[in-house]
Scaffold this active site. Structure first.
Site, mmCIF file in Angstrom:
data_model
loop_
_atom_site.group_PDB
_atom_site.id
_atom_site.type_symbol
_atom_site.label_atom_id
_atom_site.label_comp_id
_atom_site.label_asym_id
_atom_site.label_seq_id
_atom_site.Cartn_x
_atom_site.Cartn_y
_atom_site.Cartn_z
ATOM 1 N N ARG A 39 77.157 39.409 62.506
ATOM 2 C CA ARG A 39 77.263 39.153 61.054
ATOM 3 C C ARG A 39 76.469 40.171 60.229
ATOM 4 O O ARG A 39 75.369 40.555 60.584
ATOM 5 C CB ARG A 39 76.724 37.754 60.764
ATOM 6 C CG ARG A 39 76.514 37.484 59.285
ATOM 7 C CD ARG A 39 76.231 36.059 59.005
ATOM 8 N NE ARG A 39 75.123 35.519 59.774
ATOM 9 C CZ ARG A 39 74.811 34.231 59.799
ATOM 10 N NH1 ARG A 39 75.531 33.364 59.120
ATOM 11 N NH2 ARG A 39 73.792 33.810 60.495
ATOM 12 N N ARG A 55 70.427 39.543 58.856
ATOM 13 C CA ARG A 55 69.346 38.568 58.744
ATOM 14 C C ARG A 55 68.332 38.701 59.882
ATOM 15 O O ARG A 55 68.712 38.965 61.016
ATOM 16 C CB ARG A 55 69.922 37.146 58.761
ATOM 17 C CG ARG A 55 70.363 36.694 57.379
ATOM 18 C CD ARG A 55 71.175 35.442 57.392
ATOM 19 N NE ARG A 55 70.654 34.351 58.190
ATOM 20 C CZ ARG A 55 71.226 33.142 58.264
ATOM 21 N NH1 ARG A 55 72.325 32.906 57.568
ATOM 22 N NH2 ARG A 55 70.726 32.199 59.002
ATOM 23 N N LYS A 67 79.985 27.731 57.971
ATOM 24 C CA LYS A 67 79.719 26.934 56.760
ATOM 25 C C LYS A 67 79.676 27.820 55.516
ATOM 26 O O LYS A 67 80.301 27.523 54.501
ATOM 27 C CB LYS A 67 78.380 26.181 56.871
ATOM 28 C CG LYS A 67 78.256 25.276 58.077
ATOM 29 C CD LYS A 67 76.912 24.582 58.113
ATOM 30 C CE LYS A 67 75.730 25.524 58.314
ATOM 31 N NZ LYS A 67 75.681 26.216 59.606
ATOM 32 N N ARG A 126 67.671 28.032 67.173
ATOM 33 C CA ARG A 126 68.434 27.427 66.066
ATOM 34 C C ARG A 126 69.459 26.426 66.601
ATOM 35 O O ARG A 126 69.667 25.361 66.014
ATOM 36 C CB ARG A 126 69.120 28.525 65.236
ATOM 37 C CG ARG A 126 68.109 29.298 64.391
ATOM 38 C CD ARG A 126 68.651 30.618 63.875
ATOM 39 N NE ARG A 126 69.821 30.497 63.047
ATOM 40 C CZ ARG A 126 70.604 31.531 62.712
ATOM 41 N NH1 ARG A 126 70.322 32.749 63.159
ATOM 42 N NH2 ARG A 126 71.645 31.346 61.937
HETATM 43 P P1 AP5 Z 1 78.842 31.997 58.585
HETATM 44 O O1 AP5 Z 1 79.868 31.478 57.647
HETATM 45 O O2 AP5 Z 1 77.842 32.959 58.050
HETATM 46 O O3 AP5 Z 1 78.139 30.790 59.381
HETATM 47 P P2 AP5 Z 1 77.150 29.657 58.879
HETATM 48 O O4 AP5 Z 1 77.630 28.367 59.446
HETATM 49 O O5 AP5 Z 1 76.945 29.728 57.399
HETATM 50 O O6 AP5 Z 1 75.888 30.101 59.696
HETATM 51 P P3 AP5 Z 1 74.362 30.258 59.328
HETATM 52 O O7 AP5 Z 1 73.800 31.110 60.432
HETATM 53 O O8 AP5 Z 1 74.172 30.744 57.935
HETATM 54 O O9 AP5 Z 1 73.902 28.802 59.488
HETATM 55 P P4 AP5 Z 1 72.488 28.328 59.732
HETATM 56 O O10 AP5 Z 1 72.697 26.886 59.588
HETATM 57 O O11 AP5 Z 1 71.878 28.784 61.008
HETATM 58 O O12 AP5 Z 1 71.642 29.108 58.637
HETATM 59 P P5 AP5 Z 1 71.016 28.692 57.236
HETATM 60 O O13 AP5 Z 1 71.072 29.867 56.360
HETATM 61 O O14 AP5 Z 1 71.582 27.406 56.752
HETATM 62 O O15 AP5 Z 1 79.623 32.671 59.819
HETATM 63 C C1 AP5 Z 1 78.915 33.392 60.817
HETATM 64 C C2 AP5 Z 1 79.690 34.686 61.155
HETATM 65 O O16 AP5 Z 1 80.901 34.330 61.802
HETATM 66 C C3 AP5 Z 1 80.072 35.525 59.924
HETATM 67 O O17 AP5 Z 1 79.928 36.881 60.227
HETATM 68 C C4 AP5 Z 1 81.538 35.188 59.668
HETATM 69 O O18 AP5 Z 1 82.239 36.294 59.142
HETATM 70 C C5 AP5 Z 1 82.033 34.808 61.065
HETATM 71 N N1 AP5 Z 1 83.012 33.733 61.043
HETATM 72 C C6 AP5 Z 1 83.013 32.628 60.222
HETATM 73 N N2 AP5 Z 1 84.081 31.852 60.495
HETATM 74 C C7 AP5 Z 1 84.747 32.461 61.515
HETATM 75 C C8 AP5 Z 1 85.946 32.153 62.255
HETATM 76 N N3 AP5 Z 1 86.675 31.041 61.999
HETATM 77 N N4 AP5 Z 1 86.330 33.001 63.239
HETATM 78 C C9 AP5 Z 1 85.597 34.126 63.510
HETATM 79 N N5 AP5 Z 1 84.470 34.480 62.839
HETATM 80 C C10 AP5 Z 1 84.051 33.653 61.866
HETATM 81 O O19 AP5 Z 1 69.507 28.384 57.654
HETATM 82 C C11 AP5 Z 1 68.631 29.414 58.096
HETATM 83 C C12 AP5 Z 1 67.257 28.832 58.380
HETATM 84 O O20 AP5 Z 1 66.697 28.277 57.152
HETATM 85 C C13 AP5 Z 1 67.200 27.655 59.367
HETATM 86 O O21 AP5 Z 1 67.147 28.105 60.713
HETATM 87 C C14 AP5 Z 1 65.921 26.942 58.921
HETATM 88 O O22 AP5 Z 1 64.754 27.599 59.380
HETATM 89 C C15 AP5 Z 1 65.961 27.081 57.403
HETATM 90 N N6 AP5 Z 1 66.639 25.949 56.726
HETATM 91 C C16 AP5 Z 1 67.775 26.005 55.967
HETATM 92 N N7 AP5 Z 1 68.115 24.784 55.517
HETATM 93 C C17 AP5 Z 1 67.179 23.932 56.003
HETATM 94 C C18 AP5 Z 1 66.992 22.525 55.900
HETATM 95 N N8 AP5 Z 1 67.846 21.746 55.210
HETATM 96 N N9 AP5 Z 1 65.927 21.980 56.533
HETATM 97 C C19 AP5 Z 1 65.053 22.738 57.233
HETATM 98 N N10 AP5 Z 1 65.168 24.067 57.369
HETATM 99 C C20 AP5 Z 1 66.217 24.670 56.763
#
Ligand code: AP5
Length: 218
Positions: free
Chosen positions: A130, A164, A16, A175
């Site tokens: 990552r 992270r 994402k 997660r």
């Molecule tokens: P990346 O693009 O970083 O993946 P992402 O989907 O953004 O993953 P996140 O881990 O950031 O998502 P998340 O939902 O767990 O975390 P968030 O920060 O929202 O890609 C991952 C890796 O793969 C990278 O190294 C990239 O280079 C590689 N990659 C990407 N595409 C690829 C491909 N096609 N092929 C190969 N490699 C690829 O949330 C973190 C925490 O915050 C949550 O756990 C929760 O505690 C809290 N939080 C956030 N939002 C909320 C909410 N709305 N409600 C409640 N809690 C929340």
């Protein structure tokens, strides 16, 4: 496509953030990542950050009230007027219902909700490999996206990178569970509104970007 407003959904590590940054640059719309907002609050040591840190480190979800308040405040800022990409929000049915109401009250409609699908088995490798430039936030991966010159950020030249706190195999399990239990039920919510598009995210990053662009148009 100025004015596009979309939600990017998908599991942790699904791509994402990677894709939201590309769409932001391509279309001149703003990425609103709730994960980034929370990490900034943790880093700054604000009361929200102190509260959120333990929840995030455990791989659980921060409370709906806090998250809805954060987005309600952010989405009305001037830079969102040209369009936005919600990345990581909504993540629960109550958050989606609160967002529906918020957008309706402001007379804003969504153009698409895009789910980037990736099998669980791929996600641990993606997440544990990552890392991010500490200065400009550019994202990298040990295997899938290394800096062109080892140890130097392609974008800003910094030599400092961070990983992270929640990017470890144990937390990823929690997660993923939160995603399947609390976020996956949103798909029917948006399918019923005729907004949901599903994209196969288990392919090369550039191929995924092309698919997203074909959904969004020029
Ligand atoms: P990346 O693009 O970083 O993946 P992402 O989907 O953004 O993953 P996140 O881990 O950031 O998502 P998340 O939902 O767990 O975390 P968030 O920060 O929202 O890609 C991952 C890796 O793969 C990278 O190294 C990239 O280079 C590689 N990659 C990407 N595409 C690829 C491909 N096609 N092929 C190969 N490699 C690829 O949330 C973190 C925490 O915050 C949550 O756990 C929760 O505690 C809290 N939080 C956030 N939002 C909320 C909410 N709305 N409600 C409640 N809690 C929340």
């Amino acid at each position: 496509m100025a004015g596009k407003r979309l939600i990017l959904m998908g599991p942790p590590g699904g791509g994402k953030g990677t894709q939201a940054k590309r769409l932001q640059d391509r279309y001149g719309i703003v990425q609103l990542s709730t994960g980034d907002m929370l990490r900034a609050a943790v880093k700054a040591g604000t009361p929200l950050g102190k509260q959120a840190k333990a929840v995030m480190d455990a791989g659980k979800l921060v409370s709906d009230d806090i998250m809805v308040g954060l987005i309600a405040e952010r989405i009305t800022q001037a830079d969102c007027a040209q369009g936005f990409i919600l990345d990581g929000f909504p993540r629960t049915v109550p958050q989606a219902e609160a967002l529906d109401k918020l957008l309706k009250d402001k007379g804003i409609s969504l153009d698409a909700v895009i789910e980037v699908e990736v099998p669980d088995a791929r996600l641990i490798e993606r997440i544990t490999g990552r890392f991010t430039c500490s200065k400009c936030g550019e994202g990298y991966h040990d295997k899938f996206k290394q800096p062109r010159k080892a140890g130097v950020c392609d974008v800003c030249g910094s030599t400092e990178f961070t990983r992270r706190a929640d990017d470890n195999a144990e937390t990823v399990g929690a997660r993923l569970k939160a995603y399947h239990d609390q976020t996956a039920p949103l798909m029917p919510h948006y399918r019923a509104q005729g907004l949901l598009k599903v994209i196969d995210g288990d392919r090369d990053m550039d191929v995924v970007t092309k698919d997203l662009e074909s959904v969004l148009g020029t």
